[in-house]
Design an enzyme around this catalytic site. Structure first.
Site, short mmCIF file in Angstrom:
data_model
loop_
_atom_site.label_atom_id
_atom_site.label_comp_id
_atom_site.label_asym_id
_atom_site.label_seq_id
_atom_site.Cartn_x
_atom_site.Cartn_y
_atom_site.Cartn_z
N LYS A 113 0.86 -1.19 0.00
CA LYS A 113 0.00 0.00 0.00
C LYS A 113 0.89 1.23 0.00
CE LYS A 113 -4.38 1.01 0.07
NZ LYS A 113 -5.55 0.22 -0.39
N ASP A 115 -6.84 4.35 -4.70
CA ASP A 115 -7.55 4.25 -3.42
C ASP A 115 -8.14 5.65 -3.22
OD1 ASP A 115 -7.72 2.25 -0.92
OD2 ASP A 115 -7.48 4.24 -0.09
#
Ligand code: NDP
Ligand code: 2IT
Length: 460
Positions: free
Chosen positions: A140, A180
């Protein structure tokens, strides 16, 4: 008490003590990283039964290794705004676990981004990616850059500067970022352009969520929201329920939220409310999705604009109030910890039957406990929102094969994957004697595959 039962109880207590000691050491090593600690605690607690049955995972220190990221990169991102001022943000990439494939996970641009948030997301991603059944590890990244109010050129310059550093650490077989919060098709385009320029190579599979004209997959944009609704429909079906004829509340009005609403409506539900970080709209006639898409996907404006086109609808400031709206199904699709205990109690007292997590970790532990205590069907994020990354992996597969599948092909595969995740999580919950507890089931099913791969690959 029989001898065997006493031995089992004793073993469970030994494992619980081990897990508590481990969590204490994680807490000491990661002080003040509340979101990361919250995510780790939930997973550790739910893995006790699997550790009792398989002490080999303790012997190989699998949890100690899974909790420590393989690599955490932070870097300076300098860029110039439209007025000529030099700005500095912080960039992150956490490469959490590569046991079953290249690191894979989105990039978040939001002022709240810090190491704790990136680590919680990367940790969760490892289990989620494992559940998809595809060969992708966990990662991430993101930045504390705030895209709100920035011009298109400022966004481009920021993305270029961000990628100048990130490009050293990623690649189609190394680490594959995607979107995201705050990162959609526009940002992925600018990031890809800069990566390509720096590498002088067309490595399409280095990013997913690309535009359809240059290597993106049909169906990726819709995948997280659609996948969430496919998963929740399976869960409802097990109790003889369905989206058809139900009233639904969906928080957020971004990528996940919009396509969750779209599929819920296709399945015969009425969606009465959605939100953004300022407030929520309630429309008793059902939210008009064309209006939401125009406001959010094209004009980049606030959800409060909705009532201008729909005078019968109401807008309320604040985020928590949305959970006081009576509904059968709640789909939190905005951000972490958006449903606290109080919000969960409001939903329960209004008779909510099912909650499906579109966002990552949108419910606090107390909220989850409240749902469980009242037998509300609960679909945890790792399982329920895995459709996005699953179709990202399909995008990587298409890029490697240098071909493109149709929307129908991708959607069919997405449905199969979501059903498979549901079955796997249910099966694990039954095997470990908490039937129907999908939090435990998803954590165990996601964990076992990664843990076994780590054992086979040795201590690295
Ligand atoms: P978007 O940026 O497209 O949309 C985010 C939405 O959530 C916006 O409506 C935003 O409102 C709202 N929001 C963001 N932060 C907050 C906050 N602090 N408080 C209240 N509302 C907030 O992001 P996505 O739709 O892509 O992501 C939403 C969630 O889904 C995140 O948790 C993400 O991690 C998760 N997710 C995303 C996937 C994907 O494929 N995109 C896959 C799996 C999970 P505003 O416009 O006011 O900021
Ligand atoms: O949280 C997530 O799963 C995502 N933001 C999607 C990640 C991806 O690589 O598609």
């Amino acid at each position: 008490m029989k001898m065997l039962e006493r031995v089992e109880e004793n073993q469970t207590q030994i494992v619980k003590d081990y897990v508590n000691r481990l969590f204490e050491s994680v807490r000491m090593r990661n002080p003040n990283e509340w979101e990361f600690l919250q995510a780790v605690k939930e997973v550790l607690d739910s893995l006790v039964p699997v550790l009792v049955k398989n002490p080999i995972y303790i012997k190989h220190a699998i949890l100690e290794r899974m909790i420590e990221p393989e690599r955490l990169i932070t870097f300076r991102v300098s860029w110039v705004d439209d007025k000529g001022n030099v700005k500095v943000n912080r960039g992150y990439r956490v490469q959490f676990n590569s046991a079953i494939g290249p690191y894979k996970g989105g990039l978040r641009f939001h002022p709240s981004v810090n190491a704790s948030i990136i680590k919680f997301l990367g940790f969760e991603q490892t289990f989620k990616n494992s559940l998809t059944g595809q060969p992708i590890g966990g990662g991430k990244g993101g930045s504390d850059f705030d895209p709100k109010g920035k011009s298109d050129l400022e966004i481009m310059r920021f993305c270029q500067s961000f990628m100048t550093e990130l490009s050293r650490h990623i690649g189609p077989d190394t680490d594959v970022p995607a979107g995201d919060i705050g990162v959609g098709a526009r940002e992925i385009g600018y990031l890809f352009g800069q990566y390509k320029k720096l590498k002088n190579a067309y490595e399409a599979g280095v990013l997913t969520g690309k535009g359809i004209g240059y290597g993106g997959s049909l169906g990726r944009k819709e995948a997280t929201g659609y996948g969430l609704v496919y998963f929740v429909e399976e869960m409802l079906k097990s109790q003889g329920l369905s989206f058809k004829g139900s009233t639904v509340v969906v928080s957020g009005s971004g990528n996940v939220s919009i396509y969750a609403m779209e599929k819920a409506v296709q399945f015969g539900a009425k969606v009465v409310s959605c939100s953004d970080s300022n407030g929520y709209v309630y429309d008793s006639n059902g939210i008009n999705l064309d209006t939401v898409k125009r406001i959010k996907e094209i004009e980049n404006k606030r959800i409060s604009e909705y009532v201008k086109d729909h005078p019968g609808a109401v807008y309320q400031e604040g985020c928590l109030g949305i959970w006081a709206i009576p509904c059968d199904i709640a789909l939190p699709c905005a951000t972490q910890n958006e449903i606290n205990k109080e919000a969960a109690e409001m939903l329960v007292s209004n008779g909510v039957k099912a909650v499906g997590e579109g966002a990552n970790m949108p419910s606090t532990q107390e909220a989850i406990d409240t749902f469980m205590d009242h037998s509300v069907l609960f679909a945890p994020a790792k399982a329920a929102n895995a459709g996005g990354v699953a179709v990202s992996a399909l995008e990587m597969a298409q890029n490697s094969a240098r071909l493109a599948w149709t929307q129908e092909e991708v959607d069919l595969k997405l449905q199969e994957i979501m059903n498979d995740i549901y079955r796997k999580s249910m099966k694990a919950s039954e095997e470990y004697e908490v039937p129907g507890n999908l939090v435990v089931g998803a954590n165990i099913a996601g964990f076992v595959k990664v843990a076994n791969a780590m054992i086979e690959q040795g201590i690295i």
